[in-house]
Write a protein that holds these residues in place. Structure first.
Motif, mmCIF file in Angstrom:
data_model
loop_
_atom_site.group_PDB
_atom_site.id
_atom_site.type_symbol
_atom_site.label_atom_id
_atom_site.label_comp_id
_atom_site.label_asym_id
_atom_site.label_seq_id
_atom_site.Cartn_x
_atom_site.Cartn_y
_atom_site.Cartn_z
ATOM 1 N N CYS A 126 76.725 -16.328 -124.664
ATOM 2 C CA CYS A 126 76.652 -17.778 -125.285
ATOM 3 C C CYS A 126 77.630 -17.643 -126.046
ATOM 4 O O CYS A 126 77.480 -18.775 -127.302
ATOM 5 C CB CYS A 126 75.313 -17.880 -125.778
ATOM 6 N N MET A 184 68.023 -17.900 -123.505
ATOM 7 C CA MET A 184 69.398 -17.573 -122.954
ATOM 8 C C MET A 184 70.229 -16.692 -124.142
ATOM 9 O O MET A 184 71.037 -15.818 -123.567
ATOM 10 C CB MET A 184 70.027 -18.732 -122.587
ATOM 11 N N GLN A 185 70.209 -16.919 -125.406
ATOM 12 C CA GLN A 185 70.981 -16.409 -126.396
ATOM 13 C C GLN A 185 70.720 -14.768 -126.376
ATOM 14 O O GLN A 185 71.333 -14.139 -126.997
ATOM 15 C CB GLN A 185 71.027 -17.029 -127.632
ATOM 16 N N ASN A 222 63.370 -27.345 -125.728
ATOM 17 C CA ASN A 222 64.098 -26.992 -127.003
ATOM 18 C C ASN A 222 63.408 -27.592 -128.195
ATOM 19 O O ASN A 222 63.969 -27.831 -129.140
ATOM 20 C CB ASN A 222 65.518 -27.151 -127.004
ATOM 21 N N CYS A 227 76.410 -21.323 -122.652
ATOM 22 C CA CYS A 227 75.005 -21.101 -121.910
ATOM 23 C C CYS A 227 74.780 -22.699 -121.607
ATOM 24 O O CYS A 227 74.877 -23.635 -122.591
ATOM 25 C CB CYS A 227 74.083 -20.564 -122.588
ATOM 26 N N CYS A 278 75.441 -23.430 -126.699
ATOM 27 C CA CYS A 278 74.352 -23.853 -125.871
ATOM 28 C C CYS A 278 74.488 -25.314 -125.809
ATOM 29 O O CYS A 278 74.154 -25.878 -126.543
ATOM 30 C CB CYS A 278 73.020 -23.235 -126.424
ATOM 31 N N CYS A 289 67.465 -22.537 -125.122
ATOM 32 C CA CYS A 289 68.481 -21.834 -125.807
ATOM 33 C C CYS A 289 68.394 -20.367 -126.434
ATOM 34 O O CYS A 289 69.017 -19.384 -126.538
ATOM 35 C CB CYS A 289 69.319 -22.733 -126.983
ATOM 36 N N TYR A 326 71.498 -25.126 -120.409
ATOM 37 C CA TYR A 326 70.130 -25.083 -119.865
ATOM 38 C C TYR A 326 69.958 -26.865 -119.250
ATOM 39 O O TYR A 326 70.904 -27.605 -119.751
ATOM 40 C CB TYR A 326 69.379 -25.215 -121.057
ATOM 41 N N GLU A 355 75.375 -19.052 -117.534
ATOM 42 C CA GLU A 355 76.390 -19.123 -118.340
ATOM 43 C C GLU A 355 77.627 -19.175 -117.713
ATOM 44 O O GLU A 355 77.844 -18.824 -116.630
ATOM 45 C CB GLU A 355 76.468 -17.662 -118.945
ATOM 46 N N PRO A 360 68.898 -22.313 -115.534
ATOM 47 C CA PRO A 360 69.846 -21.729 -116.594
ATOM 48 C C PRO A 360 70.882 -20.729 -116.374
ATOM 49 O O PRO A 360 70.766 -20.062 -115.457
ATOM 50 C CB PRO A 360 68.834 -21.203 -117.605
#
Length: 280
Positions: A226, A220-221, A168, A255, A230, A217, A257, A241, A239
């Motif tokens: 999510c 995944m979003q 991230n 979510c 996150c 993030c 990570y 949910e 990863p």
């Protein structure tokens, strides 16, 4: 009748000065030119090296050797050695069991994108600076950090020198992640299902090294709801949910990570999560 002494006219004085000037040009120009062409006086490249290890040293050319094999003049490893060696490294998690080989492996341009690495913050505060070179990034990331320990006093695994770019970090972007996911089917698994099972059900195989791109993030979003946010977590099922009917302390709808990238795995699963899987 005696002759009067000759008088030096301005013209003669200028001519004399010009002759003196030419004399100095021919007298001294040749040696200076020869000195500049002397190969022994050309500037030599001097390597930077790591200082952390007891026995091994990595130079900024991506070579690893013992301290006695360092050239005293160039400070580089002497002799022809393997460049960007990754001995003792897990190339999926991008973690190694040796600091010096971690630095060497990290310096490979095909493994670490320089433009992204130089945007990574040195420390967590927003005011922290960024790395000035790829070598500085690799030395910094390969040192032990909070992501490689559990319970604050034990290593998560023997591969605790990791050089991957933080998932991230400000240097990552959705467009770059999508480009690197070309040819990969991103599939959402069923509750409690591993990625091996998810991919196998569609006649494909899980591609473990692509987890690094999904473990973000932003990615995944795009694929998951999510709605619970996150969150950073630790688990081989990420990863993923968290399902809506999970216990409240597990953050339903969130979510997750993993902050321990060495745990990224095709086999992991959890009874209260749905995994995001890379299949091909």
């Amino acid at each position: 009748m005696s002759k009067s002494p000759s008088v030096i006219t301005p013209i003669k004085l200028i001519a004399l000065s010009f002759l003196v000037f030419l004399f100095f040009i021919f007298q001294f120009s040749s040696p200076v030119s020869a000195i500049r062409k002397d190969v022994s006086l050309q500037e030599r490249y001097t390597c930077r090296t790591t200082v952390q290890g007891r026995y091994l040293v990595a130079d900024d050319m991506g070579q690893v050797c013992d301290a006695l094999s360092i050239d005293p003049h160039s400070r580089c490893c002497r002799g022809k050695r393997e460049q960007f060696a990754c001995h003792g490294c897990n190339l999926v998690s991008q973690c190694c069991n040796s600091y010096e080989f971690c630095v060497s492996c990290c310096l490979n341009p095909s493994r670490t994108q320089k433009d992204l690495a130089l945007n990574v913050k040195i420390a967590k505060p927003v005011t922290a600076g960024t790395y000035s070179s790829l070598f500085d990034f690799c030395m910094g990331r390969c040192r032990h950090n909070s992501e490689s320990v559990v319970h604050e006093n034990a290593y998560l695994s023997e591969f605790h020198h990791c050089f991957s770019i933080p998932s991230n970090s400000s240097g990552s972007s959705g467009a770059q992640a999508e480009a690197r996911l070309a040819g990969i089917n991103v599939v959402i698994g069923r509750q409690g299902e591993s990625c091996n099972s998810v991919c196998k059900s569609s006649g494909q195989s899980c591609v473990p090294y692509k987890f690094l791109l999904l473990n973000q993030c932003e990615t995944m979003q795009k694929y998951l709801g999510c709605k619970g946010g996150c969150l950073a977590s630790v688990g081989s099922d990420q990863p993923a949910e968290v399902v809506d009917d999970a216990p409240r302390d597990l953050n339903p709808g969130a979510c997750l990570y993993t902050s321990q990238q060495s745990m990224l795995s095709c086999e992991g699963s959890h009874q209260h999560t749905k995994r995001l899987c890379p299949c091909a």
